[in-house]
Design a protein around this motif. Structure first.
Motif, PDB file in Angstrom:
ATOM      1  N   ALA A   1     -68.253  10.843  43.214  1.00 54.89           N
ATOM      2  CA  ALA A   1     -68.340  11.989  43.369  1.00 54.89           C
ATOM      3  C   ALA A   1     -67.832  12.378  44.809  1.00 54.89           C
ATOM      4  O   ALA A   1     -67.620  13.511  44.992  1.00 54.89           O
TER       5      ALA A   1
ATOM      6  N   THR B   1     -70.940   6.355  41.473  1.00 55.00           N
ATOM      7  CA  THR B   1     -71.453   7.331  40.832  1.00 55.00           C
ATOM      8  C   THR B   1     -71.663   7.249  39.082  1.00 55.00           C
ATOM      9  O   THR B   1     -72.767   7.926  38.578  1.00 55.00           O
TER      10      THR B   1
ATOM     11  N   TYR C   1     -80.039  14.448  41.920  1.00 47.94           N
ATOM     12  CA  TYR C   1     -79.764  15.080  43.151  1.00 47.94           C
ATOM     13  C   TYR C   1     -80.684  15.934  43.734  1.00 47.94           C
ATOM     14  O   TYR C   1     -81.389  16.801  43.418  1.00 47.94           O
TER      15      TYR C   1
ATOM     16  N   LEU D   1     -71.818  22.750  42.541  1.00 43.12           N
ATOM     17  CA  LEU D   1     -71.575  21.931  41.330  1.00 43.12           C
ATOM     18  C   LEU D   1     -71.808  22.511  40.172  1.00 43.12           C
ATOM     19  O   LEU D   1     -71.113  22.370  39.441  1.00 43.12           O
TER      20      LEU D   1
ATOM     21  N   LEU E   1     -71.181  21.024  36.239  1.00 47.03           N
ATOM     22  CA  LEU E   1     -72.205  20.191  36.350  1.00 47.03           C
ATOM     23  C   LEU E   1     -73.547  20.636  36.075  1.00 47.03           C
ATOM     24  O   LEU E   1     -74.275  21.455  36.660  1.00 47.03           O
TER      25      LEU E   1
ATOM     26  N   TRP F   1     -71.305  14.009  36.131  1.00 44.11           N
ATOM     27  CA  TRP F   1     -70.644  14.528  37.348  1.00 44.11           C
ATOM     28  C   TRP F   1     -69.152  14.002  37.333  1.00 44.11           C
ATOM     29  O   TRP F   1     -68.319  14.766  37.760  1.00 44.11           O
TER      30      TRP F   1
END
Length: 489
Positions: free
Chosen positions: A57, A86, A93, A144, A149, A177
């Motif tokens: 990531a 990752t 997160y 992101l 994502l 991811w």
């Protein structure tokens, strides 16, 4: 001391960690062992603006950010595929996210997030860097999502996160991811090469900036040594060192025999490469351990993903820890409880797990590594617990709140090396710093390759935000860097 397992008092029997070790690193691979392209050692045969080392990531975020800022980017991954740690992570997160949190009645702030991280760091993190992570995580979350994502609409508190601000991707673990970021990288024109191991970084003689690297690229025809020129600099996003048993043993001897969660590529050579060009390497002794399956099992068998929905008991059946504490506190308590110790959860908790987590739990059940019974008495018998002690635990207010649905599940609590917290010291812009605290020209770091973000303890769900926030900062910083190389390419 047991690294990130706990910062115990100086009189503790666990206080055995050493100062940050460097001697474990071997010399860079000798160039004579590899075929070289004509002139590869004298002159660069690959030229880019920004070189990113690592395809997890952190590296992908750095590469995408740099490419979208107009830089030519080359990303090198020493494994045969992208992903690193990752890909095998939980995918969570942490970010302050008013849009989601307010709908759940959660009050949060960047200041509260910062204070929480600093409180568990033991004074071994850098406050300005911690603030950059806390303040940048929300914006990076939006970035992101804009790059494909997708996260669930609700936040949660996960193992060791200590507060409900963890965002869970829709796709299991780290697959979402890597899929979203690799697609974004290719769309932005990033050149990606796997089976490419950086063995040395070099500084430009004129500017002093880190602007070149020696790289061993492997293919079916063998290994070839290349010299890469990075006109604007290098981002080290190569992960930690959990898969380097020699370093783990040197850094925290008490953890040397524990099984490891890290991907095979997390061996730490780039930390030495960065040190040789002037970077300060700090906090290698801090190593985080979490429960998982026993040694020899190739998949996690866990009930502690959501700590408010389970309890932990010792060999007698006595609850021995506040499961919502920090990862260091819980790991210390598991060690003190001795073996066997057990995680206990109910059917509702198991139903709340994602498909991948449930699959592994059922694999454990059929392998005799997890247990499922309809009553506390039956579970006590199969686990060998003291029935009276376990009954007291099960009738406590905490257990009555958390363990309502039947059947009950149990898994063993086996600590594993999960993440390493030491590495390259950075500033709030992700620039690598020298031992004097000055930026090393042309060198940035992000993710698990950094060493002063978490301190002695990493809050749960603070791995991927560290990767993404500092990956973006590193990529943007490198892309905006004036050329370190004044002569022609």
């Amino acid at each position: 001391m047991l690294g990130a397992v706990g910062m115990l008092t100086s009189g503790s029997a666990f206080m055995t960690a050493r100062a940050d070790p460097i001697s474990f690193f071997t010399e860079s691979l000798p160039v004579k062992d590899f075929h070289t392209e004509d002139g590869a050692l004298e002159n660069p045969d690959l030229v880019t603006d920004v070189l990113v080392v690592g395809g997890g990531a952190a590296g992908l975020c750095a590469a995408v950010a740099a490419a979208e800022a107009g830089a030519k980017v080359l990303l090198l991954e020493k494994a045969s595929a992208l992903g690193g740690d990752t890909l095998i992570s939980g995918g969570y997160y942490n970010a302050v996210d008013p849009a989601r949190q307010r709908l759940q009645g959660i009050t949060d702030s960047v200041e509260a997030f910062c204070a929480q991280m600093l409180a568990v760091s033991g004074g071994f993190s850098t406050p300005a860097v911690v603030h950059a992570l806390a303040s940048g995580a929300g914006e990076t979350l939006s970035w992101l999502e804009a790059h494909g994502l997708a996260f669930l609409p609700r936040v949660m508190e996960v193992y060791g996160s200590m507060f409900p601000r963890a965002h869970k991707p829709i796709l299991p673990r780290g697959t979402g991811w890597i899929r979203a970021l690799s697609e974004s990288a290719l769309a932005a024109g990033v050149q990606i090469r796997t089976n490419a191991a950086v063995v040395r970084l070099m500084r430009d003689e004129a500017s002093g900036g880190v602007s070149e690297a020696l790289v061993v690229m492997r293919s079916g025809s063998g290994a070839v040594l290349h010299r890469v020129r990075a006109r604007r600099g290098v981002v080290v996003a190569s992960g930690g060192y959990g898969a380097n048993p020699k370093l783990v043993a040197e850094a925290s001897p008490d953890l040397a025999k524990l099984p490891v969660d890290s991907s095979p590529g997390s061996t730490g050579e780039m930390l030495e490469a960065a040190r040789r060009v002037g970077a300060d390497i700090v906090n290698l002794r801090f190593i985080e351990c979490v429960p998982g399956s026993r040694a020899g099992m190739g998949f996690p068998i866990r009930l502690d993903y959501i700590p408010q929905r389970m309890i932990m008991v010792d060999h007698l059946g006595r609850r021995f820890v506040d499961e919502t504490g920090s990862r260091a506190e819980v790991a210390e308590a598991i060690l003190r409880a001795g073996s066997p110790a057990w995680a206990i959860a109910d059917a509702d908790a198991v139903r709340s797990f994602d498909a991948h987590e449930q699959k592994n739990l059922y694999r454990g059940l059929y392998a005799g590594e997890a247990y499922r019974e309809q009553t506390p008495e039956a579970l006590a018998r199969v686990l060998g617990l003291d029935l009276d002690v376990f009954r007291d635990s099960m009738t406590s207010s905490v257990a009555r709140e958390r363990l309502r649905a039947r059947p009950l599940w149990a898994t063993g609590l086996h600590l594993r090396v999960h993440s390493t917290l030491g590495g390259i010291r950075i500033d709030e812009h992700a620039r690598a710093l020298s031992p004097l605290g000055e930026p090393v020209p042309g060198l940035w770091a992000a993710g698990a390759a950094t060493g002063n973000v978490h301190g002695r303890t990493r809050i749960g769900a603070n791995g991927l935000n560290c990767a993404a926030v500092f990956g973006r900062l590193a990529g943007l910083g490198a892309a905006r860097m004036p050329s370190l190389v004044q002569r022609g390419d």
